[in-house]
Enzyme design. Sequence first.
Site, PDB file in Angstrom:
ATOM      1  N   LYS A  32      16.163  12.263 -18.732  1.00 50.19           N
ATOM      2  CA  LYS A  32      15.960  13.709 -18.926  1.00 50.19           C
ATOM      3  C   LYS A  32      15.564  14.354 -17.593  1.00 50.19           C
ATOM      4  CE  LYS A  32      11.154  12.881 -20.234  1.00 50.19           C
ATOM      5  NZ  LYS A  32      10.255  12.580 -21.345  1.00 50.19           N
ATOM      6  N   TYR A 260      -0.395  32.585   5.371  1.00 45.54           N
ATOM      7  CA  TYR A 260      -0.863  33.709   4.548  1.00 45.54           C
ATOM      8  C   TYR A 260      -2.356  33.582   4.255  1.00 45.54           C
ATOM      9  CZ  TYR A 260       3.940  35.163   3.509  1.00 45.54           C
ATOM     10  OH  TYR A 260       5.233  35.607   3.595  1.00 45.54           O
TER      11      TYR A 260
HETATM   12  C1  LIG Z   1       9.777  11.265 -21.302  1.00 44.78           C
HETATM   13  C2  LIG Z   1       9.773  10.398 -22.492  1.00 44.78           C
HETATM   14  C3  LIG Z   1       9.669   9.010 -22.362  1.00 44.78           C
HETATM   15  C4  LIG Z   1       9.426   8.324 -21.050  1.00 44.78           C
HETATM   16  O1  LIG Z   1       8.061   8.415 -20.702  1.00 44.78           O
HETATM   17  P1  LIG Z   1       7.544   7.714 -19.361  1.00 44.78           P
HETATM   18  O2  LIG Z   1       6.074   7.890 -19.410  1.00 44.78           O
HETATM   19  O3  LIG Z   1       8.160   8.486 -18.244  1.00 44.78           O
HETATM   20  O4  LIG Z   1       8.011   6.305 -19.411  1.00 44.78           O
HETATM   21  C5  LIG Z   1       9.792   8.237 -23.504  1.00 44.78           C
HETATM   22  N1  LIG Z   1       9.987   8.813 -24.711  1.00 44.78           N
HETATM   23  C6  LIG Z   1      10.060  10.143 -24.866  1.00 44.78           C
HETATM   24  C7  LIG Z   1      10.275  10.701 -26.205  1.00 44.78           C
HETATM   25  C8  LIG Z   1       9.953  10.982 -23.778  1.00 44.78           C
HETATM   26  O5  LIG Z   1      10.037  12.308 -23.941  1.00 44.78           O
END
Ligand SMILES: *Cc1c(COP(=O)(O)O)cnc(C)c1O
Length: 364
Positions: A32, A260
């Site tokens: 993702k 800034y």
């Molecule tokens: C992002 C996610 C993971 C992976 O989690 P990590 O801590 O990056 O291993 C697993 N399951 C779901 C549903 C997620 O959204």
Amino acid sequence: MRAVVEVNLKAIANNIKLIRNQTSAQVLAVVKADAYGHGLIPVAKCAIDSGAKWLGVALLEEAVKLRENGVTAPVIAWLTPPNSDFKEAIELNIDLSIPSLRHLELVVAAGKALGKRPRVHIEVDTGMTRGGLLGEWNEFLIAVKGADIDVVGFWSHFARADEPEESANTLQLLEFENKLAELRAIGISPEFIHFANSAAILRNPNSHNDIVRLGISMYGLSPDINTLGSSQSLDLEPAMTLKAEVHLVKRVPAGSPVGYGGTEITSRDTKLAIITMGYSDGIPRCTTNNAGVFVAGAKAPIIGRVSMDQFVVDLGPDSDAKAGDIAEVFGPLGYSIDDWASAAGTINYEIVTRIATRVPRIYA
Ligand SMILES: *Cc1c(COP(=O)(O)O)cnc(C)c1O
């Protein structure tokens, strides 16, 4: 070269192999958010080549992009709000998560309209109080019995897997087993049970089940450096290096206000370098001088506020750095992703996923 993300696919392959040696479950590579900023398609292909059997994404468009690029492995999309194009998902053999009764109805209807049985994974909320079925469980059991779907999977997600001693983890697993037993009691026995994220993969073998969902650790990062240790102590190799070009080098006297607001003032005669990345590239504006860059053989901490497209580092008076040099923002030589995370008061997940798409990714 203004700025570039270098992705070491061999590191990703090695990290996956390391995890595969620690579990008998199948690996689902979580890709993702553009593979946590590393690039969806190259990482997905590398993960499959390294033995991952499944891919996981949040959004349907991410899953569609995988199919459009010829990826045929099973893909689960788990964040598909009610107005998603479920028909397209079913046509493309994308597995859908079912987190509510409404989702069940919509997915069943889409399958009917197509004349094709959807493949689904039932998601239960076991204590995180975020995704998944919670209050409507009993109604759901009635509705799902005999529904025109293939229930391929049953899953949930940990809220506190990065605190392995926490009793909440055991409670979530118990709730999960109870719900699964109730589902089996009505004659639905999904083939693939899955719960574990990276932290649970590393620390809670009881939670591995049939599939483990491997995210951050596939990219070589620790789910929590305080409770689980660093990448190095976990034998993981960070896959992402960020580099940017030095725009200017200037010698300034002690007492010069930088950036800034003039929030920081040089404490000595020194040299500064202007680095060609800023908060629009994903460099957190709140980063303190506990992060910086590695250039001309030395670390140079941030001085003053990060701007939209640039930030300034203090090279020290004796640096040989010059305009046009390539500075490592994070990587193996100087500051790590975890250094940047702690300097910005956040977690490594946020550092890698926020690097903007205007920064090209290159692969080695
Ligand atoms: C992002 C996610 C993971 C992976 O989690 P990590 O801590 O990056 O291993 C697993 N399951 C779901 C549903 C997620 O959204």
